[in-house]
Scaffold this motif. Structure first.
Motif, PDB file in Angstrom:
ATOM      1  N   LYS A 179     -22.380  -4.436  37.799  1.00 16.24           N
ATOM      2  CA  LYS A 179     -23.412  -5.018  38.659  1.00 16.24           C
ATOM      3  C   LYS A 179     -24.729  -4.303  38.367  1.00 16.24           C
ATOM      4  O   LYS A 179     -24.824  -3.080  38.514  1.00 16.24           O
ATOM      5  CB  LYS A 179     -23.039  -4.867  40.135  1.00 16.24           C
ATOM      6  CG  LYS A 179     -24.021  -5.537  41.089  1.00 16.24           C
ATOM      7  CD  LYS A 179     -23.541  -5.403  42.538  1.00 16.24           C
ATOM      8  CE  LYS A 179     -24.464  -6.136  43.497  1.00 16.24           C
ATOM      9  NZ  LYS A 179     -23.970  -6.023  44.909  1.00 16.24           N
ATOM     10  N   VAL A 186     -30.324  -9.575  40.510  1.00 25.10           N
ATOM     11  CA  VAL A 186     -28.967  -9.010  40.519  1.00 25.10           C
ATOM     12  C   VAL A 186     -28.139  -9.738  39.477  1.00 25.10           C
ATOM     13  O   VAL A 186     -28.078 -10.972  39.458  1.00 25.10           O
ATOM     14  CB  VAL A 186     -28.300  -9.159  41.906  1.00 25.10           C
ATOM     15  CG1 VAL A 186     -26.868  -8.619  41.851  1.00 25.10           C
ATOM     16  CG2 VAL A 186     -29.108  -8.428  42.969  1.00 25.10           C
ATOM     17  N   GLU A 188     -24.223  -9.712  37.911  1.00 23.08           N
ATOM     18  CA  GLU A 188     -22.868  -9.192  38.075  1.00 23.08           C
ATOM     19  C   GLU A 188     -21.908 -10.049  37.276  1.00 23.08           C
ATOM     20  O   GLU A 188     -21.863 -11.269  37.428  1.00 23.08           O
ATOM     21  CB  GLU A 188     -22.472  -9.172  39.555  1.00 23.08           C
ATOM     22  CG  GLU A 188     -21.117  -8.509  39.801  1.00 23.08           C
ATOM     23  CD  GLU A 188     -20.827  -8.307  41.284  1.00 23.08           C
ATOM     24  OE1 GLU A 188     -19.816  -7.674  41.608  1.00 23.08           O
ATOM     25  OE2 GLU A 188     -21.649  -8.778  42.113  1.00 23.08           O
TER      26      GLU A 188
END
Length: 231
Positions: A179, A186, A188
């Motif tokens: 992550k 973000v 991930e």
């Protein structure tokens, strides 16, 4: 002429050991440039780090010659000091990625002359806790290749040695759940390889990190070291 004290750390085994044939000329250039040179050939892994972290405070500049590993050890040693010393670099490794990004000449005499005639410029230094890195931090597939490729094989085959060693690792590749968060982004997912890089060349391959790379914009890292180069 005011004489300045220079600590010169060099790895005689880096690259094809060419520094052994250029050492006298390098020291002559530095001496004529006003430096009182103390030369130390590294004896083992982390020797450059030990020498820089313990002895650098007694010198006006630290100069290192070797590959990216020797350079990284020296930088880590300097970064451990309360007062950071300027660094000059004479590339002598197999790939010399970071020197290429800094436009430091591959010719050793010319590189020494850049230290004498150059100016101090800031260069960003990345870090993980107390571990510093100059231009790349990576995880996953093939990231241990540069450390596990024998020096004598690199001396014979150059960059091809890394490819040969990497082929041995094909059956050990696995993914990592990562992550990544930066600014408002973000990411991930599962990854087999990832890197944070501040270089125009990685493993001798150019163009992997984009055209917008700047080595002193402060975006890559808040730490920096002063390099003595021709800007």
């Amino acid at each position: 002429m005011n004489t300045k004290k220079a600590l010169f750390l060099y790895n005689a085994l880096s690259g094809k050991g060419q520094i052994k044939y250029n050492l006298a000329e390098i020291i002559d250039v530095l001496t004529k440039g006003g430096y009182d040179v103390t030369a130390h050939p590294t004896q083992a892994k982390l020797d450059a780090y030990d020498m820089a972290s313990v002895n650098a405070p007694d010198y006006d500049i630290v100069i290192c010659s070797g590959g990216d590993g020797t350079l990284n050890e020296t930088i880590t040693g300097i970064m451990s000091l309360d007062v950071k010393k300027p660094l000059g670099y004479i590339p002598a490794g197999t790939m010399n990625d970071f020197a290429s990004s800094l436009k430091i000449p591959m010719n050793m005499k010319n590189a020494a002359e850049t230290i004498v005639k150059g100016e101090l410029v800031k260069v960003d230094v990345g870090s993980f806790n107390d571990i510093y890195f100059t231009y790349i931090a990576a995880f996953g597939a093939f990231t241990n290749v540069s450390y596990e490729t024998p020096q004598e094989i690199k001396n014979v085959f150059g960059s091809l040695a890394y490819i040969m060693e990497g082929m041995k690792k094909l059956n050990t590749i696995k993914s990592y759940h990562i992550k990544v968060m930066y600014n408002d982004v973000v990411i991930e997912d599962e990854f087999i390889f990832g890197m944070v890089a501040n270089s125009t060349s990685v493993g001798g391959f150019k163009g992997l990190s984009g055209k917008e790379v700047l080595l002193n914009d402060g975006i890559y890292a808040t730490n920096y070291i002063l390099f003595n180069i021709i800007n």
